[in-house]
Design a protein around this motif. Sequence first.
Motif, mmCIF file in Angstrom:
data_model
loop_
_atom_site.group_PDB
_atom_site.id
_atom_site.type_symbol
_atom_site.label_atom_id
_atom_site.label_comp_id
_atom_site.label_asym_id
_atom_site.label_seq_id
_atom_site.Cartn_x
_atom_site.Cartn_y
_atom_site.Cartn_z
ATOM 1 N N UNK A 1 37.974 64.211 51.432
ATOM 2 C CA UNK A 1 37.367 63.788 50.181
ATOM 3 C C UNK A 1 38.345 63.189 49.197
ATOM 4 N N UNK A 2 39.651 63.260 49.485
ATOM 5 C CA UNK A 2 40.644 62.812 48.518
ATOM 6 C C UNK A 2 40.870 61.316 48.557
ATOM 7 N N UNK A 3 40.460 60.645 49.608
ATOM 8 C CA UNK A 3 40.723 59.213 49.707
ATOM 9 C C UNK A 3 39.484 58.396 49.389
ATOM 10 N N UNK A 4 39.708 57.200 48.863
ATOM 11 C CA UNK A 4 38.606 56.357 48.408
ATOM 12 C C UNK A 4 37.630 56.014 49.533
ATOM 13 N N UNK A 5 38.107 55.922 50.778
ATOM 14 C CA UNK A 5 37.197 55.562 51.862
ATOM 15 C C UNK A 5 36.140 56.643 52.089
ATOM 16 N N UNK A 6 36.563 57.904 52.057
ATOM 17 C CA UNK A 6 35.606 59.000 52.224
ATOM 18 C C UNK A 6 34.659 59.061 51.041
ATOM 19 N N UNK A 7 35.194 58.890 49.843
ATOM 20 C CA UNK A 7 34.349 58.917 48.652
ATOM 21 C C UNK A 7 33.306 57.807 48.700
ATOM 22 N N UNK A 8 33.739 56.604 49.096
ATOM 23 C CA UNK A 8 32.803 55.487 49.185
ATOM 24 C C UNK A 8 31.737 55.751 50.244
ATOM 25 N N UNK A 9 32.135 56.349 51.361
ATOM 26 C CA UNK A 9 31.177 56.604 52.436
ATOM 27 C C UNK A 9 30.125 57.624 52.012
ATOM 28 N N UNK A 10 30.539 58.678 51.331
ATOM 29 C CA UNK A 10 29.569 59.676 50.881
ATOM 30 C C UNK A 10 28.572 59.041 49.911
ATOM 31 N N UNK A 11 29.075 58.233 48.990
ATOM 32 C CA UNK A 11 28.183 57.580 48.016
ATOM 33 C C UNK A 11 27.263 56.565 48.704
ATOM 34 N N UNK A 12 27.774 55.888 49.737
ATOM 35 C CA UNK A 12 26.931 54.976 50.497
ATOM 36 C C UNK A 12 25.812 55.739 51.198
ATOM 37 N N UNK A 13 26.152 56.867 51.810
ATOM 38 C CA UNK A 13 25.144 57.653 52.513
ATOM 39 C C UNK A 13 24.062 58.159 51.566
ATOM 40 N N UNK A 14 24.441 58.500 50.348
ATOM 41 C CA UNK A 14 23.445 58.920 49.365
ATOM 42 C C UNK A 14 22.428 57.821 49.102
ATOM 43 N N UNK A 15 22.853 56.568 49.185
ATOM 44 C CA UNK A 15 21.961 55.446 48.905
ATOM 45 C C UNK A 15 21.105 55.057 50.101
ATOM 46 N N UNK A 16 21.719 54.973 51.285
ATOM 47 C CA UNK A 16 21.006 54.374 52.414
ATOM 48 C C UNK A 16 20.479 55.395 53.426
#
Length: 298
Positions: A141-156
């Motif tokens: 969760x500390x890196x931007x790629x994981x953060x972006x992926x979690x937020x993407x999953x929330x949307x799609x």
Amino acid sequence: MEVIELTLTPQGCREALVARLEELGFTDYIEGSCDQLDADDGEEQAWVDAFERGALELPLVIYSYDESVMLQLVSDLKAQFGQQLDIQWRRIADAIWQTAWEPAFEALTTERFFISDHQAKQDPGSRQRIRLESGLVFGSGQHATTQAMVRLMEKVCAKPAPGSRFLDVGTGTGVLALVAHYLGYADLMGTDIEPEALAVARRNQSLNAVPFPLIEGSLPPADEVFETIACNILPPTLTHLLPALQQRLKAGGLLLLAGFHEANVEPILRAAAALGMKEAQRIVERGWIALALTRQGL
């Protein structure tokens, strides 16, 4: 397994360096970003100002598992650019490459989730808590790629169809599969080439009481198909895996990709388009991208 990280910092030769890398076939590189800067003390704005004035040339970072290829690249670049190019070489464990930018991690708070170390005492409020054992592996969760992926999953991925299957390739901590579980996926699977990462993922399964199959290796058998596949890994490996990922994705399914910077997105999109996949959504987190691609119906 180790990956070699090569950081190339040009001094007045950036355009020539990029052109030479392309001639040699090195198009999967990461451009330097602001991730390592502390926005609270004004460093980030100073960085942006220097870049806009042309006083700063971004480093390029290349990753490879093949040492002989990297040695040949270094030899070629030294011969052409000499002291105009600073070259830094280091080996890092494949499973900890994401922590190269953000070593500290307390908690990731998103619209629906609170992802933290399992010993964290913070109150998640109405968000779903996901507990993770500390460990230098993918997806803490500390890196931007994981953060972006979690937020993407929330949307799609917010409303998966009943019985939908979710595959997490390069699962690391298992965090994306855990997110998929709480979003409503009924059938989960994770893969990873590192036994140590799988051990951490199993402990995180236990911490969250969410069991699912974990496979040592890159991918499950080709006859296993999924409505959604997530893959958060380095660009060279990601590009190589795209045909196999597409093969395991149901028509109309979602392929979620992360692990690359904005500078690398166009080659990935072109490779995906050649396989009949189209961009549906993207999330950008400090220059790092998470993509949702749809596989066109057959």
